[in-house]
Scaffold this active site. Structure first.
Site, PDB file in Angstrom:
ATOM      1  N   LYS A 123     -15.914  11.535 -15.605  1.00 22.67           N
ATOM      2  CA  LYS A 123     -16.201  10.569 -14.515  1.00 22.67           C
ATOM      3  C   LYS A 123     -17.472  10.443 -14.054  1.00 22.67           C
ATOM      4  O   LYS A 123     -18.073   9.107 -13.711  1.00 22.67           O
ATOM      5  CB  LYS A 123     -15.585  11.453 -12.989  1.00 22.67           C
TER       6      LYS A 123
HETATM    7  C1  PLP Z   1      -9.853  11.912 -14.038  1.00 25.37           C
HETATM    8  C2  PLP Z   1      -9.748  12.847 -16.099  1.00 25.37           C
HETATM    9  C3  PLP Z   1      -8.853  12.437 -16.930  1.00 25.37           C
HETATM   10  C4  PLP Z   1      -7.956  11.529 -16.369  1.00 25.37           C
HETATM   11  O1  PLP Z   1      -8.166  10.038 -16.614  1.00 25.37           O
HETATM   12  P1  PLP Z   1      -8.204   8.819 -15.526  1.00 25.37           P
HETATM   13  O2  PLP Z   1      -8.705   7.921 -16.562  1.00 25.37           O
HETATM   14  O3  PLP Z   1      -7.661   8.732 -14.661  1.00 25.37           O
HETATM   15  O4  PLP Z   1      -6.441   8.879 -16.883  1.00 25.37           O
HETATM   16  C5  PLP Z   1      -8.535  13.518 -17.518  1.00 25.37           C
HETATM   17  N1  PLP Z   1      -8.989  14.032 -18.294  1.00 25.37           N
HETATM   18  C6  PLP Z   1     -10.204  15.202 -17.303  1.00 25.37           C
HETATM   19  C7  PLP Z   1     -10.954  15.891 -17.389  1.00 25.37           C
HETATM   20  C8  PLP Z   1     -10.227  14.010 -15.967  1.00 25.37           C
HETATM   21  O5  PLP Z   1     -11.517  14.581 -15.092  1.00 25.37           O
END
Ligand code: PLP
Length: 507
Positions: A123
């Site tokens: 993120k």
């Molecule tokens: C948010 C997240 C995901 C999922 O990503 P999306 O974009 O919501 O599909 C997978 N792994 C981790 C560690 C995340 O923080």
């Protein structure tokens, strides 16, 4: 045949709502608004294209410069210099100058490490940049009111958004997370957040409840009016915001450039990409990268036990009427994948009425269904698979024992699905796997997978033990947490999120 869509430099990028194509916005407007009026998501009118030659040109550049090249055609109201300056500032806090390095794994897999930012999850790739984009965008659109960022988090978005927006002038942020739905480290990361403009609230419910509650506030005229009376306007840092999505496209180009540089693929050769998926933002960014011209054959969508997307891509039926599982990969514990709506819009041939119908069916009946042509569209782009907690755990152990490489439970789900898909399809193409979190963010699960020795230890002791086993030091973002002061203790019911939010705008 001539390409139907050509991006000409100097054109202004335009975005339309998935639920009302007559509702259009510029990039800056879309970033400030988050969600389109009427609840739709902004999608590009036409996707800009990057030539193979320009992709080759990325090899010689560092990450911020690569990102700026990929982002510029999406953000036509910003100058190229301004975008590069924002990217340089955004990726300065990463623990490697490579920002998003690629590591070769056994069996033709390549791990794209997206967790070198301040909160140790992918993120950060978008949320270190979004506050800069938002500040710049509100200037462009002449927004002078205070912006309130409203976030529902399955664990990682919340912290990354808090970290990105902390003490940003003119912005405050309120984060809702599912009580009991996040790891001990994830929770501590959020409740110890500093900054005078931050608020963190636990919701008695799961992530879908929190996300639905946030969407309700966004679409409630009463709430909007009440906030407006206080000089406040809402925006979103969830992955539905265009400003979250666009930065994620960049790392797929960067990874491809790295794979060319390391000889894993020749320029123009196709790769596959496997993404551990929750809200469908990361994998959608890969799809946009492909539409921009990145040589990608298959996108493989990996899920945990909450495998609503696996079934959907296999059958064309999206059915959320099923048990919700809390798993060891909590950031993928999602049954309503918001960003899927952007791909549905394409699958429907850009028919906004069809999208509205599906979304209504999802809301009212919990299920919708694609027709044959729509499913063909989907299947031409995507494959899907899922791995349960045991499979993920075995994968963590196997990768460490065979390759001395630590992976987190989300990445493990993707590695498992990627290997399975490659074997079933006898594919020789290199497979890039999105590695979405540092193993230390989920130290308990990783240690359990390696040695079963987590019983009686807290998450931090698990990380120390893991470090001793692997020789990889515990990142300070985790190691320093237990000493930090808890600053946020609010808890609320699903129906009381609006009331719980108000203190964020009373300061
Ligand atoms: C948010 C997240 C995901 C999922 O990503 P999306 O974009 O919501 O599909 C997978 N792994 C981790 C560690 C995340 O923080």
């Amino acid at each position: 045949m001539f390409p139907l869509i050509l991006f000409v430099e100097g054109d202004l990028m335009n975005y339309v709502s998935t639920r009302d194509v007559s509702s259009t916005a510029s990039a800056a407007q879309a970033i400030v608004l988050g969600l389109a009026p009427g609840g739709g998501l902004y999608v590009p009118d036409q996707v800009p294209v990057i030539s193979l030659e320009d992709i080759g040109g990325l090899v010689a550049l560092d990450y911020p410069a690569r990102a700026a090249r990929v982002l510029a055609p999406w953000l036509t109201e910003f100058s190229a210099q301004e975008i590069e300056k924002m990217c340089r500032a955004a990726y300065r806090r990463f623990d490697t100058p490579l920002v998003a390095p690629v590591r070769a794994m056994a069996g033709g897999l390549y791990s794209l490490e997206l967790w070198h930012g301040p909160t140790l999850a992918f993120k950060d790739m978008a949320l270190q940049l979004l506050p800069r984009l938002l500040a710049s965008s509100s200037k462009i659109v002449g927004e002078t009111r205070q912006i309130l960022i409203l976030v529902a988090t399955s664990g990682d978005t919340g912290k990354a958004a808090l970290e990105g927006f902390q003490d940003v002038p003119g912005v405050s942020i309120c984060v809702f997370y599912p009580e009991g739905g996040v790891s001990q480290a994830q929770k501590l990361q959020m409740v110890t957040q500093e900054g005078d403009n931050t608020r963190v609230v636990a919701v008695r419910g799961n992530f879908d409840d929190a996300q639905t509650g946030v969407k309700k506030i966004f679409s409630s005229p009463d709430c909007i009016l009440e906030l407006s009376a206080r000089g406040v306007v809402l925006s979103s840092a969830n992955s539905i915001n265009l400003g979250r999505l666009v930065p994620q496209i960049a790392y797929y180009f960067s990874a491809y450039a790295d794979m060319v540089a390391m000889g894993a693929v020749t320029l123009g050769g196709e790769i596959d990409i496997c993404v551990p998926t929750g809200n469908f933002g990361n994998i959608l960014a890969a799809e946009y990268a492909r539409q921009m011209g990145l040589p990608v054959n298959r996108l493989v969508c990996a899920s945990n036990e909450n495998n609503v997307l696996t079934d959907f891509i296999d059958t064309g039926v999206y059915d959320r009427r099923r048990a919700f599982h809390l798993t060891t990969s909590p950031s993928m514990d999602i049954l309503i994948s918001s960003n899927l709506e952007r791909l549905l819009f394409e699958a429907a041939g850009r028919d906004d009425r069809q999208v509205r119908t599906w979304m209504d069916e999802l809301k009212n009946q919990g299920v919708y269904r694609l027709d044959g042509a729509q499913l063909d569209f989907l299947k031409a782009r995507m494959a899907a698979g899922c791995a349960d907690q045991d499979a993920a755990s075995r994968e963590i152990r196997r990768v460490f024992e065979e390759e001395r490489y630590l992976i987190d439970p989300h990445t493990a789900v993707a590695v498992h699905v990627a290997r399975q898909w490659k074997a079933q399809n006898q594919s020789e193409r290199p497979m890039l796997v999105s590695s979405t979190a540092s193993p230390y963010k989920f130290g308990r699960t990783v240690l359990d997978a390696l040695s079963g020795g987590a019983v009686g230890l807290d998450d931090f002791d698990c990380c120390k033990k893991l470090s001793a086993l692997s020789g990889v030091p515990v990142p300070s973002a985790i190691a320093d947490l237990p000493g930090k002061k808890v600053r946020h203790q609010a808890v609320c019911d699903v129906d009381d999120m609006w009331a719980a939010l108000l203190p964020a705008v009373e300061k």
